[in-house]
Design a protein around this motif. Structure first.
Motif, PDB file in Angstrom:
ATOM      1  N   ASP A   8       0.814  -1.220   0.000  1.00 17.79           N
ATOM      2  CA  ASP A   8       0.000   0.000   0.000  1.00 17.79           C
ATOM      3  C   ASP A   8       0.844   1.265   0.000  1.00 17.79           C
ATOM      4  O   ASP A   8       0.302   2.368  -0.125  1.00 17.79           O
ATOM      5  N   LEU A   9       2.156   1.126   0.153  1.00 16.56           N
ATOM      6  CA  LEU A   9       3.035   2.278   0.342  1.00 16.56           C
ATOM      7  C   LEU A   9       3.771   2.613  -0.946  1.00 16.56           C
ATOM      8  O   LEU A   9       4.135   1.725  -1.709  1.00 16.56           O
ATOM      9  N   SER A  10       4.023   3.904  -1.135  1.00 16.08           N
ATOM     10  CA  SER A  10       4.767   4.306  -2.327  1.00 16.08           C
ATOM     11  C   SER A  10       5.767   5.407  -1.986  1.00 16.08           C
ATOM     12  O   SER A  10       5.513   6.262  -1.121  1.00 16.08           O
ATOM     13  N   VAL A  11       6.874   5.363  -2.685  1.00 13.44           N
ATOM     14  CA  VAL A  11       7.915   6.379  -2.519  1.00 13.44           C
ATOM     15  C   VAL A  11       7.307   7.741  -2.848  1.00 13.44           C
ATOM     16  O   VAL A  11       6.562   7.892  -3.807  1.00 13.44           O
ATOM     17  N   ASP A  68       3.937  11.212  18.640  1.00 11.80           N
ATOM     18  CA  ASP A  68       3.106  11.760  17.560  1.00 11.80           C
ATOM     19  C   ASP A  68       2.958  10.743  16.431  1.00 11.80           C
ATOM     20  O   ASP A  68       1.880  10.568  15.867  1.00 11.80           O
ATOM     21  N   TYR A  69       4.051  10.052  16.113  1.00  8.95           N
ATOM     22  CA  TYR A  69       4.045   9.038  15.058  1.00  8.95           C
ATOM     23  C   TYR A  69       3.072   7.909  15.409  1.00  8.95           C
ATOM     24  O   TYR A  69       2.253   7.500  14.600  1.00  8.95           O
ATOM     25  N   VAL A  70       3.146   7.432  16.639  1.00  8.52           N
ATOM     26  CA  VAL A  70       2.263   6.353  17.079  1.00  8.52           C
ATOM     27  C   VAL A  70       0.814   6.821  17.074  1.00  8.52           C
ATOM     28  O   VAL A  70      -0.084   6.115  16.605  1.00  8.52           O
ATOM     29  N   GLU A  71       0.566   8.020  17.587  1.00  8.23           N
ATOM     30  CA  GLU A  71      -0.803   8.526  17.667  1.00  8.23           C
ATOM     31  C   GLU A  71      -1.403   8.817  16.295  1.00  8.23           C
ATOM     32  O   GLU A  71      -2.606   8.642  16.097  1.00  8.23           O
ATOM     33  N   SER A  72      -0.586   9.254  15.345  1.00  5.79           N
ATOM     34  CA  SER A  72      -1.120   9.546  14.007  1.00  5.79           C
ATOM     35  C   SER A  72      -1.345   8.264  13.216  1.00  5.79           C
ATOM     36  O   SER A  72      -2.078   8.265  12.230  1.00  5.79           O
ATOM     37  N   SER A  73      -0.748   7.171  13.631  1.00  5.42           N
ATOM     38  CA  SER A  73      -0.867   5.822  13.060  1.00  5.42           C
ATOM     39  C   SER A  73      -1.036   5.805  11.540  1.00  5.42           C
ATOM     40  O   SER A  73      -2.054   5.363  11.029  1.00  5.42           O
ATOM     41  N   PRO A  74      -0.011   6.256  10.809  1.00  7.65           N
ATOM     42  CA  PRO A  74      -0.123   6.310   9.355  1.00  7.65           C
ATOM     43  C   PRO A  74      -0.258   4.939   8.687  1.00  7.65           C
ATOM     44  O   PRO A  74      -0.663   4.863   7.529  1.00  7.65           O
ATOM     45  N   PHE A  75       0.034   3.880   9.414  1.00  5.24           N
ATOM     46  CA  PHE A  75      -0.085   2.530   8.863  1.00  5.24           C
ATOM     47  C   PHE A  75      -1.237   1.769   9.512  1.00  5.24           C
ATOM     48  O   PHE A  75      -1.295   0.544   9.458  1.00  5.24           O
ATOM     49  N   GLY A  76      -2.144   2.502  10.158  1.00  4.07           N
ATOM     50  CA  GLY A  76      -3.257   1.852  10.838  1.00  4.07           C
ATOM     51  C   GLY A  76      -2.733   0.990  11.963  1.00  4.07           C
ATOM     52  O   GLY A  76      -1.794   1.361  12.657  1.00  4.07           O
ATOM     53  N   GLU A 151       1.063 -11.471  -3.461  1.00  8.90           N
ATOM     54  CA  GLU A 151       2.128 -12.157  -4.210  1.00  8.90           C
ATOM     55  C   GLU A 151       3.439 -11.438  -3.925  1.00  8.90           C
ATOM     56  O   GLU A 151       3.462 -10.235  -3.731  1.00  8.90           O
ATOM     57  N   ALA A 152       4.532 -12.148  -3.958  1.00  9.79           N
ATOM     58  CA  ALA A 152       5.853 -11.529  -3.785  1.00  9.79           C
ATOM     59  C   ALA A 152       6.141 -10.638  -4.986  1.00  9.79           C
ATOM     60  O   ALA A 152       5.775 -10.958  -6.102  1.00  9.79           O
ATOM     61  N   GLY A 153       6.772  -9.510  -4.719  1.00  5.90           N
ATOM     62  CA  GLY A 153       7.173  -8.589  -5.780  1.00  5.90           C
ATOM     63  C   GLY A 153       6.684  -7.185  -5.515  1.00  5.90           C
ATOM     64  O   GLY A 153       5.569  -6.853  -5.805  1.00  5.90           O
ATOM     65  N   CYS A 154       7.515  -6.386  -4.950  1.00  9.88           N
ATOM     66  CA  CYS A 154       7.158  -5.001  -4.630  1.00  9.88           C
ATOM     67  C   CYS A 154       8.127  -4.083  -5.296  1.00  9.88           C
ATOM     68  O   CYS A 154       9.268  -4.337  -5.424  1.00  9.88           O
TER      69      CYS A 154
END
Length: 154
Positions: A8-11, A68-76, A151-154
């Motif tokens: 789900d993540l992109s540069v 702040d990082y934990v509370e904003s939970s950008p990765f759910g 599937e593998a491959g990112c």
């Protein structure tokens, strides 16, 4: 936020947390426990020192940014594991009354070759004050799981 996985993540993806207000009593309490230098704990000595007043310990700022990082939970609720922190720089003093903002940017997303159920994400973090000046920056490497049915491959 729903769970996010490696796929789900992109540069180039960015997000902001905060605001992170800096309170003098919290600055002093943290410093008394973890970094008891005069510029962090003694208003009189700090006023006579090179900063002209109390400043926050850089470690306090880093801890607040982590919260702040934990509370904003950008990765759910996807579990993350911090593996490495590079280039930590405290670029400007943080003072009571400052309000900080952390901006994060995904710099790299790589699936593990040896463990394809997970991968690495390199994140650039820049923390600014209310004047837009950078007070802290670093790069963080975290491990994140791939989607269970992917599937593998990112």
């Amino acid at each position: 936020m729903p769970a996010r996985y490696l796929e789900d993540l992109s540069v180039g993806e960015t997000w902001e947390g905060g605001p992170i207000p800096i309170a003098e009593d919290a600055v002093i309490a943290f410093a008394k426990a973890y970094d008891p230098q005069p510029m962090h704990v003694d208003p009189v000595a700090a006023a006579q020192g090179r900063f002209g007043g109390i400043i926050a310990s850089g470690w306090h700022v880093a801890a607040l940014v982590m919260r702040d990082y934990v509370e904003s939970s950008p990765f759910g609720d996807t579990p993350l594991l911090g593996l490495q922190l590079d280039g930590l720089r405290w670029e400007e003093a943080v003072r009571p009354g400052d309000v900080l903002q952390a901006r994060r940017e995904i710099l790299e997303v790589t699936r593990s070759r040896s463990k394809p159920d997970r991968g690495l994400v390199r994140i650039g973090v820049t923390v600014t004050n209310q004047h837009g000046r950078t007070v802290m920056r670093y790069t963080n490497l975290v491990q994140i799981f791939a989607r269970p049915d992917a599937e593998a491959g990112c």
